[in-house]
Design an enzyme around this catalytic site. Structure first.
Site, PDB file in Angstrom:
ATOM      1  N   ASP A  93      83.861   4.194 121.860  1.00 34.02           N
ATOM      2  CA  ASP A  93      83.360   2.810 121.787  1.00 34.02           C
ATOM      3  C   ASP A  93      84.397   1.799 122.268  1.00 34.02           C
ATOM      4  O   ASP A  93      84.079   0.617 122.454  1.00 34.02           O
ATOM      5  CB  ASP A  93      82.970   2.451 120.335  1.00 34.02           C
ATOM      6  CG  ASP A  93      81.776   3.244 119.849  1.00 34.02           C
ATOM      7  OD1 ASP A  93      80.916   3.580 120.685  1.00 34.02           O
ATOM      8  OD2 ASP A  93      81.706   3.528 118.647  1.00 34.02           O
TER       9      ASP A  93
ATOM     10  N   ASP B  63      76.421   0.341 117.956  1.00 29.66           N
ATOM     11  CA  ASP B  63      76.426   1.779 118.185  1.00 29.66           C
ATOM     12  C   ASP B  63      75.903   2.394 116.897  1.00 29.66           C
ATOM     13  O   ASP B  63      76.471   2.176 115.827  1.00 29.66           O
ATOM     14  CB  ASP B  63      77.840   2.264 118.486  1.00 29.66           C
ATOM     15  CG  ASP B  63      77.876   3.769 118.626  1.00 29.66           C
ATOM     16  OD1 ASP B  63      77.204   4.288 119.520  1.00 29.66           O
ATOM     17  OD2 ASP B  63      78.572   4.411 117.817  1.00 29.66           O
TER      18      ASP B  63
ATOM     19  N   ASP C  62      82.626   2.302 116.112  1.00 29.25           N
ATOM     20  CA  ASP C  62      83.749   2.840 115.342  1.00 29.25           C
ATOM     21  C   ASP C  62      84.371   4.091 115.938  1.00 29.25           C
ATOM     22  O   ASP C  62      85.287   4.658 115.358  1.00 29.25           O
ATOM     23  CB  ASP C  62      83.309   3.145 113.907  1.00 29.25           C
ATOM     24  CG  ASP C  62      82.266   4.253 113.830  1.00 29.25           C
ATOM     25  OD1 ASP C  62      81.697   4.610 114.886  1.00 29.25           O
ATOM     26  OD2 ASP C  62      82.026   4.768 112.725  1.00 29.25           O
TER      27      ASP C  62
END
Length: 706
Positions: free
Chosen positions: A594, A388, A590
């Site tokens: 997610d 991500d 994080d």
């Protein structure tokens, strides 16, 4: 929430000022996890060591002699959590050196004494071994105890009393060294669980007072000086200091902290004095969370360990059949006894957990927290990494770099309008906009009817006019506002890899902000290192536009695919699709959104500043704000798997050679037992020593704990 059991009957067998021996029948419970129980007791402040003897239903506890520590130990043992009874109480106690010496001398005596005396000595020494074998057979289990019992019985049958006694002595000696290796490996993990303080100093009403650690609360002003360990997480409010975080992050260089900086529990102040406000206490501190994960790692086995155990158990009948079959064919008890002294089980079963536990300890000292053996196993097998973008490949610290006004507002007015709408929104984009406005000294307008639309933007009323701040999709497609007036500026920002934030008021586009999130300086080097370490595919997921995402990917040559303009729920869908395609997948994120992807991936990885939900969902947590930890974790995992494979190949090769020599009659039972035990201890020692070595040559080095 931890569930506790009914208090257990307990008695104090003996007691000295700093040592207790406790006895309770529950210590023989077949479901008791002895390592886990010892780990829990050793985390009590003041406890120095714990040694449990299941067969004797007792445990010996050494502590600092304080009444409070004694009471805490007794209270803990009498009110254990149910998690302690989710193991297998099959751990053998460590043979005492005195016992080994006696067995050695009696074995030597059998060589010189007349047969009548030697027979009695050999029978006494052999009885426990034969009994263990009979118990296994009675329980319909063909395990290594049956092999040992058969080998000793065949030697007694031949009236070779010295050989029978020697086999028993060698079994005990081998077991002793095997147990020492296992205890050392487990001890490495347990050393990370040790609490360093039971009282703390706080500032209250202008005075410094000392209180018990467990009474600390959020908001307390904690005082720490040179040489002291920071007991809880917090934020510095007064003073400056150089702190050593090596026991938590692996970083040996002292970090300078000042008011406003965060400090991590477990760090040590090398110089200076600080007062910090507690932000996390009890089970929420960094050290407490690490302890919980490491306690769990003492119990749970990885898939590789389970397969090793299953294979080891399957090889026992092979050895047993070979020994019995050889006797049936040749009627040679000596050959049969020699074959039965050689087995694959011990070394295969023990080398894997020793290597895994030492690897996890090494990882922790390198700044990587692995939540159990399975995380290490999965990390070694991963062939695809999905990042991500924000907060992982980038710093996650957005900055407003460009302002384009589509109407009559100047830069400050447009920025102030956006910041006023965003000021209550807990999001990196909102923080960047509000921060830029404050840096310019802009006053923010009062807002009303504020509505946050997840992954789209913010709607608020300012001076009775509806203000919208968010993505183009939100402004143009969802709200029907024409954004074409900013196309030229937006295109220029995107070519530079910047994110866009559109601002509209009362149905008209007011302008666009360009924001940049700086790429982590180590990102390119780490991705290249991961490719060299066997990662076949690297993928980036982002909510940015395709142009912005592609501009970022262009600066990272080792990125294979980029998915842009994603909603939070899209990430888990992409992870699921990649797994269906056969990818063994690691996801690095994080944020709160997610968490689904972190859970659904084969292994989830989170950075230290990640959201609490992300940390709970991940199996690997990097303890430093540095992607080098990811490469560290991968290399440690690969090395551990390589060590386990090498130990397995060595065990099979050596023991197969010994079996062949014993079958041909070229090895007597004593020689076979010596070779088998020496090779077993050597392989297990190799597994532990190899994992303890410094393993990285790219700048990450293990640190010695203070």
């Amino acid at each position: 929430m931890t569930t506790t059991c009914t208090p257990f009957p307990l008695s104090i067998v003996s007691e000295l000022p700093n040592r207790m021996r406790l006895r309770g029948r529950f210590l023989r419970d077949p479901d008791l996890d002895p390592d886990y129980l010892e780990a829990i007791l050793e985390t009590i402040p003041g406890v120095e060591s714990v040694r449990l003897n299941g067969r004797a239903s007792s445990t010996i506890i050494k502590y600092d002699g304080r009444t409070e520590t004694r009471a805490a130990v007794l209270g803990c043992v009498q009110d254990l959590p149910l998690e302690v009874f989710k193991g297998k109480n099959d751990r053998k106690s460590l043979p005492s050196p005195l016992n080994l010496s006696v067995k050695g001398m009696l074995t030597l005596a059998c060589f010189f004494l007349p047969a009548l005396f030697a027979a009695h000595i050999a029978l006494v020494l052999s009885a426990p071994v034969i009994l263990d074998g009979l118990i296994c057979l009675w329980n319909k289990k063909l395990k290594v105890e049956v092999l040992d019992a058969a080998a000793v019985s065949f030697s007694l049958w031949r009236r070779d009393y010295f050989t029978a006694a020697a086999i028993v002595a060698l079994l005990s000696l081998g077991e002793y060294f095997e147990k020492i290796s296992e205890i050392k490996a487990t001890g490495l993990l347990k050393s990370l669980l040790k609490p360093q303080t039971d009282k703390i100093w706080i500032e209250k009403d202008g005075q410094e007072i000392q209180i018990p650690f467990e009474e600390a609360g959020i908001g307390d002003r904690v005082v720490c000086g040179p040489g002291e360990m920071i007991p809880i997480d917090g934020r510095v409010v007064d003073g400056e200091a150089a702190i050593n975080q090596s026991s938590i992050t692996g970083e040996s260089v002292p970090v300078h902290v000042k008011p406003g900086d965060e400090v991590i529990s477990g760090s040590v102040i090398e110089d200076g004095r600080i007062i910090f406000e507690a932000t996390h206490v009890g089970a929420e501190t960094s050290v407490a969370r690490i302890s919980k994960f490491l306690e769990d790692s003492l119990r749970y086995e990885s898939d590789s360990q389970k397969k090793s155990d299953e294979l080891a158990d399957k090889l026992v009948p092979v050895t047993f059949s070979l020994g019995v079959g050889l006797f049936a064919l040749t009627r040679n008890l000596q050959k049969a006894a020699a074959v039965l002294t050689v087995d694959y089980s011990c070394v295969i079963k023990l080398s894997s957990p020793v290597a895994v536990r030492v690897a996890m300890h090494t990882a922790a000292f390198q700044g990587v927290l692995l939540k159990g053996a399975q995380a290490l196993d999965s990390l070694a097998r991963v062939d695809t990494l999905v990042f991500d973008k924000t907060g992982t490949l980038t710093r996650g610290e957005l900055q407003v770099t460009d302002i384009f006004s589509a109407q009559d507002l100047d830069d400050d007015q447009l920025l102030g309008l956006a910041a006023s709408a965003e000021k209550h929104y807990a999001h990196p984009v909102a923080a960047a906009v509000v921060g830029a406005a404050r840096d310019r000294g802009l006053g923010l307008s009062p807002t009303s009817q504020v509505d946050f639309i997840v992954a789209h933007g913010v709607s608020a009323y300012i001076d009775d006019l509806n203000v919208l701040v968010g993505s183009r999709h939100f402004i143009e497609e969802d709200e029907g506002i024409d954004c074409s007036g900013a196309d030229q500026a937006a295109l220029a920002f995107q070519k530079e890899g910047k994110s866009l934030l559109y601002i509209a008021r009362d149905g008209n586009l007011e302008g666009v902000l360009g924001l940049r999130d700086e790429l982590r300086p180590e990102a390119s080097t780490v991705l290249a290192g991961l490719k060299a370490a066997g990662i076949k595919k690297t993928i980036i997921l982002t909510g940015d536009t395709e142009r912005t995402a592609n501009a970022l990917a262009a600066s990272l040559p080792d990125v294979d695919e980029v998915y842009a303009e994603l909603r939070p729920e899209d990430k888990a869908d992409i992870v699921a699709r990649l797994k269906e395609e056969g990818c063994i997948l690691g996801f690095i994120g994080d944020g709160v959104n997610d968490a689904p992807a972190l859970v659904s991936a084969d292994v989830g990885i989170c950075l230290p500043t990640g959201a609490d939900l992300a940390k709970e969902s991940a199996q690997v947590i990097l303890l430093k704000e540095d992607l080098n930890g990811l490469l560290t974790a991968r290399l440690i995992a690969l090395r551990c798997q390589e060590t386990i494979k090498q130990a397995f190949v060595s065990a099979v090769s050596l023991n197969s050679s010994f079996l062949l020599l014993a079958s041909l009659g070229w090895l007597r039972p004593v020689a076979a037992a010596i070779l088998h035990n020496v090779s077993t201890v050597g392989i297990i020692g190799y597994a532990g020593m190899r994992e303890s070595q410094q393993i990285l040559n790219h700048g990450q080095h293990g640190k010695t704990r203070k």
